[in-house]
Design an enzyme around this catalytic site. Sequence first.
Site, PDB file in Angstrom:
ATOM      1  N   LYS A  78      42.073   0.698  -8.981  1.00  0.00           N
ATOM      2  CA  LYS A  78      40.827   0.455  -9.720  1.00  0.00           C
ATOM      3  C   LYS A  78      39.928  -0.483  -8.914  1.00  0.00           C
ATOM      4  CE  LYS A  78      39.480  -0.982 -14.428  1.00  0.00           C
ATOM      5  NZ  LYS A  78      40.024  -1.473 -15.720  1.00  0.00           N
ATOM      6  N   SER A 153      38.384   1.221 -19.557  1.00  0.00           N
ATOM      7  CA  SER A 153      37.563   1.184 -18.369  1.00  0.00           C
ATOM      8  C   SER A 153      38.228   1.751 -17.125  1.00  0.00           C
ATOM      9  CB  SER A 153      37.129  -0.252 -18.088  1.00  0.00           C
ATOM     10  OG  SER A 153      38.252  -1.064 -17.798  1.00  0.00           O
ATOM     11  N   SER A 177      42.080  -0.807 -21.707  1.00  0.00           N
ATOM     12  CA  SER A 177      41.545  -0.087 -20.544  1.00  0.00           C
ATOM     13  C   SER A 177      42.535   0.700 -19.695  1.00  0.00           C
ATOM     14  CB  SER A 177      40.816  -1.064 -19.630  1.00  0.00           C
ATOM     15  OG  SER A 177      39.521  -1.258 -20.102  1.00  0.00           O
TER      16      SER A 177
HETATM   17  N1  GLN Z   1      36.986  -1.121 -24.172  1.00  0.00           N
HETATM   18  C1  GLN Z   1      37.314  -2.501 -24.239  1.00  0.00           C
HETATM   19  C2  GLN Z   1      36.141  -3.326 -23.802  1.00  0.00           C
HETATM   20  O1  GLN Z   1      35.135  -2.752 -23.498  1.00  0.00           O
HETATM   21  C3  GLN Z   1      38.517  -2.815 -23.378  1.00  0.00           C
HETATM   22  C4  GLN Z   1      38.189  -2.924 -21.954  1.00  0.00           C
HETATM   23  C5  GLN Z   1      39.347  -3.343 -21.113  1.00  0.00           C
HETATM   24  O2  GLN Z   1      40.491  -3.293 -21.541  1.00  0.00           O
HETATM   25  N2  GLN Z   1      39.042  -3.811 -19.914  1.00  0.00           N
HETATM   26  O3  GLN Z   1      36.217  -4.527 -23.764  1.00  0.00           O
END
Ligand code: GLN
Length: 472
Positions: A78, A153, A177
Amino acid sequence: MELNKLTIKQAHQGLIKKEYSAFELAEAALTQIRKHDQLNAYLTITDELALNQARKVDKKIANQEEIGLLAGIPVSVKDAILVEGIKCTGGSKILENYIAPYDATVIKRLKKADAVIVGKTNLDEFTMGGSGENSAFGPTKNPHDLARVPGGSSSGSAAAVATDSCVYSLGSDTGGSIRQPASFCGVVGLSPSYGRVSRYGLMAHASSLDQIGPLTKTVEDAKLVFEAIQGKDDKDSTSIDKEYEVQNTSYELRDTKIGVPKEYFVGGIDSQVEKLVRKAIAQYEKMGAQIVEVSLPHTEYAVPCYYIIGPAEISANLARYDGIKYGLSEKADNLLQGYLRTRQKGFGYEVQRRIMMGTYVLSAGYYDAYYLKAQKVRTLIKQDFVKAFEKVDVLMTPVASTPAFKLGEKMDDPIEMYLADIYTIPAKLAGLPAISIPCGQIGKLPVGLQIIGNQFEDEQALQVGQVYENLS
Ligand code: GLN
């Protein structure tokens, strides 16, 4: 033989039997990345790094040196995790041309294991998002339906594993994410217990929640990668000193108690998702596990609590992107104007929204009403889990209330987007390990089962997950 389709273990066995070389494995991955270019899963392809590393492994094999399980195996990373000398954007315009000056601890560990890094994967900007659409470099698409999101994400990581352009990927999970994109793309994703994996070299989103973890094709692979990257790191004071527990291979479910939290099956869940998740749980029961209904009464406060604590930490963590230390730097007449211009131009809407929310909840007049209150609610959520784990060994829930949604569907409604993480956020607030495992499909869209383990008991959650995998 289709070299791309192999799991870590299979690829390793072929390597030591000299059925193919690490170079061929790397080339196959790099070709596959380009074949699936339209998914926009990768931001950087690291051909040179990959092929050089592969040659090194091939030399070791030729010299009859022993190689580890991850040696020569193609991995994607990532683009919020630093790989020395390689561009690392965090999915943001503000770091569009930023070159990582050092390796994250997890990367150091993978390099030591002779892993072959094939590229950096797309993501929501600074890991803020649940669809992949918040990337400054365009959204990633779901490989099962190009009109849909892959989840986020870790959008690129999930799409990459699902299309076999790497054998596994490293993602990060703050509120879901790793698990939610894994669920949407039909791969396995592990969000480790907070503290089991070093965060050093991961771009900070919310430091009290962030964890790096693997996205893989199988639970067995997730175990192997977790074993390699976990463990105490002097560079991350929140990492804990716990030995990886090697598990017995003849694990039986007979004595396992599985808790099913009733609050996770109320209104809003897609009926077909519920059916698939319940079916998976029923299979565990058939295999001898005991199913117990439990209650996590503060579940409904998890999303609002997360969207206070998360942004509060974001507003502090992202202060470093000031146009001076690194990244984008806009011309200005004075310092303040420089900050404002750089951050306005460099950050996307969602990041700006969270910085503003975070600054607000930390401000003198509202700190007690929001931030302090949210911290107390976090404790209550954690206590719910502590109580539940007095009775059960693991919890099973859906990962997301729906399968992958359409691109653009939730972009105009941040609250809708935030609610997509309703099942993944609570375990994170409590610091618990959780895995997403494919448990069926609705049409062509995959659905995931979430297994939440007790704190630091990542191995047990993985073990329970593997039983299901062996069954199918
Ligand atoms: N979708 C969640 C957010 O936008 C989780 C994101 C994540 O785990 N980095 O914060």
